[in-house]
Design a protein around this motif. Structure first.
Motif, PDB file in Angstrom:
ATOM      1  N   UNK B 338      46.164  84.490  99.976  1.00 19.26           N
ATOM      2  CA  UNK B 338      46.189  85.351 101.150  1.00 19.26           C
ATOM      3  C   UNK B 338      47.589  85.908 101.381  1.00 19.26           C
ATOM      4  N   UNK B 339      47.676  86.867 102.304  1.00 20.57           N
ATOM      5  CA  UNK B 339      48.966  87.501 102.591  1.00 20.57           C
ATOM      6  C   UNK B 339      49.984  86.483 103.081  1.00 20.57           C
ATOM      7  N   UNK B 340      49.527  85.612 103.982  1.00 19.71           N
ATOM      8  CA  UNK B 340      50.421  84.621 104.571  1.00 19.71           C
ATOM      9  C   UNK B 340      51.015  83.719 103.491  1.00 19.71           C
ATOM     10  N   UNK B 341      50.128  83.145 102.656  1.00 13.92           N
ATOM     11  CA  UNK B 341      50.587  82.241 101.605  1.00 13.92           C
ATOM     12  C   UNK B 341      51.500  82.961 100.629  1.00 13.92           C
ATOM     13  N   UNK B 351      59.698  78.393  98.083  1.00 19.02           N
ATOM     14  CA  UNK B 351      59.071  78.845  96.840  1.00 19.02           C
ATOM     15  C   UNK B 351      58.557  77.708  95.945  1.00 19.02           C
ATOM     16  N   UNK B 352      59.401  76.693  95.623  1.00 19.19           N
ATOM     17  CA  UNK B 352      58.908  75.693  94.666  1.00 19.19           C
ATOM     18  C   UNK B 352      57.630  75.029  95.154  1.00 19.19           C
ATOM     19  N   UNK B 353      57.600  74.642  96.443  1.00 21.32           N
ATOM     20  CA  UNK B 353      56.467  73.886  96.972  1.00 21.32           C
ATOM     21  C   UNK B 353      55.215  74.751  97.053  1.00 21.32           C
ATOM     22  N   UNK B 354      55.358  75.915  97.681  1.00 17.09           N
ATOM     23  CA  UNK B 354      54.182  76.736  97.922  1.00 17.09           C
ATOM     24  C   UNK B 354      53.676  77.379  96.630  1.00 17.09           C
ATOM     25  N   UNK B 355      54.598  77.801  95.756  1.00 19.92           N
ATOM     26  CA  UNK B 355      54.134  78.393  94.501  1.00 19.92           C
ATOM     27  C   UNK B 355      53.395  77.352  93.668  1.00 19.92           C
ATOM     28  N   UNK B 356      53.930  76.125  93.597  1.00 16.64           N
ATOM     29  CA  UNK B 356      53.248  75.099  92.800  1.00 16.64           C
ATOM     30  C   UNK B 356      51.896  74.760  93.413  1.00 16.64           C
TER      31      UNK B 356
END
Lengths: 313, 415
Positions: B338-341, B351-356
């Motif tokens: 989604x846009x938010x994520x 970045x590291x946490x959410x991208x993974x």
């Protein structure tokens, strides 16, 4: 090992008009001096005179705001650092590391390998009476032992230049002598030594040349003999037992008195008559010693500091 | 380079040899296990719940009691203790509702409208109802009661309308069941569902948890005054690089042991294909870059301060920032693309946490977002390390009053 580009006649350390300010406060003000190869050089001064700041600029820990510092022909950079040994004013080692590990670690980051370090570590630990402690942790050492270990850390990689900030501070007489002997031993093998101290007697014993700093400025410079002779005055060193009620005040031809109890150093006026002084002293009590000589660094230092202290800054 | 290596090795060994490291190594998976196991166990409650049934229909109460008595807890105790009472007055009903709200009993009102094909009650007519406490724990029991009532009412309606028993049975059965698959198309089930969360937790502990060691390590070295000795051998940058890389390796060791152990355990459970080779590679890339980014904050704080207390004051706003990806975790996992994520996963500290988390979700993010986010992260990390080196250089020799933020900002701008 001497590198090809530095000749024996080049000074090992050169300060050229070096200044350092912290905020509005000038800590080191236009200081210049040279340290010839193989000599022992003292930076003297009271607390806050700018000694440690000068040493830190020498080590390139602080950068000067003005002037130029040269060590072994260049600024202290990563290439020069292995050729220098530095004992900072604030001693510090890793508390949890063992003695042998400590020496090996600091020797390695100076670029020496184990083949070089192992025999020297053994030798120095033996020499400083720490052999039995080599597997102990640094935190177990007494303060004096830790200081000796710190000194070995400074010299174990065999630097050409040794920079010592108050090397004898906090040591008992036995350890102080052990350290002094080690310094003299290194001097004999050709190591150039720069150290700073506020204890003038140590400088008098060790230095070939010196600068005396006060409020960041060089007040006196030269060899110990030159500095003492430059005073143009003489002093009387006495050991006395005065009669009760008698004092060292108002003696003829005496400019100032440094009363140390049973001993005293009397700085004489240029036209003083030592014989008249001796007679005046004998009227006040017994003398076990009466010696006329050039004033000690201690006396000169006190005069230099006192002269500016009384004058408005 | 060899000096950075020596400093890194010392930093690594000193931290890996501690009891705290071993404890963390063992206790963290235990703790993680508890986080997942305890709620699962707690579901299996052995409590018997009182159910007060007000049966105005006269026909539904008895079969419902029979139905409820069949429900057993896992240690074979009756799950419900139903009792039918006469229709209470308004006052008694209020009391019953209070008891329901306090969790003492469930109150069930069976009204005649149920018998009339569950029609909506007319005005003034009593309505069917099921009351219980609003606590999370009562929800399971509430759902079981709903099902039981439905079953009994439906059975009554089926009999009343003389529906063909085969049709009736068919109506009561679910038509299809949902099955979650792994990226390789195998049945992953719960393991696949929690993979994004696990990945994120692992990274979070490896980066945020471990990089904090740099604060204490820097403070300790400052207190023991060892920096001046070190600076006579190495440059401030070499010193900082060695320390940061040493601690980075500590974190890497932990992550490798944990995830290695986790994968072995998963394959012994017959679960494979949960993690692909490229995911492991990306995990490493995000870990190293993310670690260096956060570590540059930690090493700045550690070198600027003299005591743990000063460091904690400076850390307070930073901790809040670092906790944010965990707070957004649920939103991101519900709609990973989604846009938010997507927007949040391009904020460098997240970045590291959410991208993974997004990468280990199915389907993964659009392919271009992976190199783009890595590049942005790498640039930010480089800038942060440069700033940190400047703070470190001045900070490690500063004693006394902790510097103000304004002063630290001045250090950062001094090349």
């Amino acid at each position: 090992m001497r590198t090809a580009e530095s000749r024996a006649s080049d000074p090992v350390v050169r300060f050229e008009g070096v200044s350092k300010r912290f905020g509005d406060f000038t800590v080191v003000d236009d200081v210049s001096f040279e340290v010839p190869r193989g000599s022992t050089f003292g930076i003297l001064g009271s607390n806050g005179a700018g000694k440690t700041t000068s040493i830190r600029m020498l080590m390139n820990i602080f950068r000067p705001d003005g002037g130029r510092v040269e060590v072994l022909g260049s600024q202290v950079d990563e290439a020069v650092k292995p050729r220098v040994g530095y004992l900072p004013e604030e001693r510090g080692l890793y508390k949890k590391m063992r003695l042998e590990e400590t020496l090996r670690y600091f020797g390695r980051i100076k670029g020496r390998d184990d083949a070089f370090l192992t025999p020297r570590i053994d030798l120095w630990l033996e020499h400083m009476g720490l052999s039995g402690w080599r597997r102990r942790r640094v935190e177990e050492l007494s303060k004096g032992m830790a200081q000796k270990l710190q000194f070995i850390v400074t010299v174990v990689h065999e630097p050409e230049l040794l920079v010592l900030d108050e090397p004898f501070a906090g040591l008992d007489p036995v350890n102080r002598d052990a350290l002094r002997d080690a310094v003299l031993e290194l001097k004999r093998t050709g190591t150039t030594i720069v150290f700073c101290t506020h204890v003038m007697e140590q400088a008098e014993q060790l230095c070939d040349g010196l600068v005396m700093l006060h409020r960041g400025q060089v007040r006196l410079a030269g060899s110990v003999a030159e500095v003492r002779a430059s005073e143009g005055r003489i002093a009387a060193h006495i050991e006395h037992r005065l009669r009760p009620g008698a004092s060292l005040e108002g003696l003829p031809g005496v400019a100032s008195v440094d009363d140390r109890g049973r001993e005293a150093e009397l700085t004489l006026q240029p036209d003083a008559d030592p014989a008249a002084l001796l007679r005046a002293l004998l009227e006040r009590g017994d003398l076990t010693r009466f010696e006329i000589r050039t004033p000690s660094l201690h006396e000169i230092f006190k005069r230099v500091v006192g002269a500016t202290e009384s004058a408005p800054a | 380079m060899s000096r950075i290596w020596l400093i890194m090795k010392r930093e690594y060994l000193e931290n890996v040899r501690t009891k705290a490291f071993l404890l963390g190594l063992v206790l963290t998976p235990v703790w993680m296990g508890l986080v997942f196991l305890v709620p699962a166990l707690a579901k299996e409650t052995s409590k018997s719940e009182r159910v007060v049934i007000v049966d105005e229909t006269g026909v539904l109460g008895t079969p419902l009691v029979r139905e409820l008595e069949q429900v057993r807890t896992h240690d074979d105790m009756p799950r419900f203790l139903p009792e039918i009472i006469a229709t209470p007055g308004a006052e008694a009903l209020a009391e019953l509702q209070m008891a329901a709200g306090q969790g003492d009993a469930f109150v069930l009102m069976l009204t005649p409208s149920l018998l009339d094909n569950k029609r909506a009650p007319a005005v003034g007519e009593s309505a069917p109802a099921l009351y219980g406490t609003s606590g999370v724990g009562a929800m399971d029991a509430g759902r079981m009661l709903e099902t039981a009532v439905n079953l009994v009412v439906n059975a009554h309606l089926v009999a009343k309308h003389q529906v063909d028993p085969a049709v009736a049975a068919a109506l009561l059965k679910p038509a299809v069941r949902y099955t979650g698959l792994t990226a390789k198309g195998e049945r992953g089930g719960a393991a696949q569902a929690i993979a994004p969360f696990l990945t994120m937790m692992l990274l979070f502990m490896g980066i945020v948890g471990i990089s904090q060691m740099l604060i204490s390590s820097t403070l300790e070295e400052k207190a023991s005054r060892v920096y001046e000795v070190l600076l006579s051998s190495v440059s401030p940058f070499q010193l900082m690089a060695g320390k940061v890389l040493g601690i980075c390796a500590v974190g890497f060791t932990l992550l490798a042991l944990w995830s290695g152990g986790g994968l072995v355990a998963a394959s012994m459970q017959g679960l494979s294909g949960l993690v692909t080779g490229s995911q492991v590679g990306l995990f490493l890339a995000y870990y190293v870059l993310g670690f260096l980014l956060i570590a540059s904050l930690m090493v700045s704080v550690g070198s600027a301060c003299n005591t743990l207390k000063e460091a904690q004051n400076l850390m307070a706003p930073i901790s809040l920032l670092l906790a944010m990806p965990m707070m957004f975790a649920l939103v991101v996992m519900r709609d990973p693309n989604g846009t938010f994520a997507t927007a949040l996963s391009f904020v460098p500290p997240f970045t590291p946490f959410l991208m993974m988390a997004r990468i280990s979700s199915v389907p993964g993010p659009p392919a271009w977002q992976i190199p783009a986010s890595l590049l942005l992260l790498a640039i930010s990390t480089y800038l942060a390390l440069r700033m940190a080196a400047r703070v470190f250089r001045v900070g490690i020799l500063m004693y006394g009053q902790p510097p103000r933020l304004k002063e630290i900002w001045r250090w950062m701008r001094t090349p």
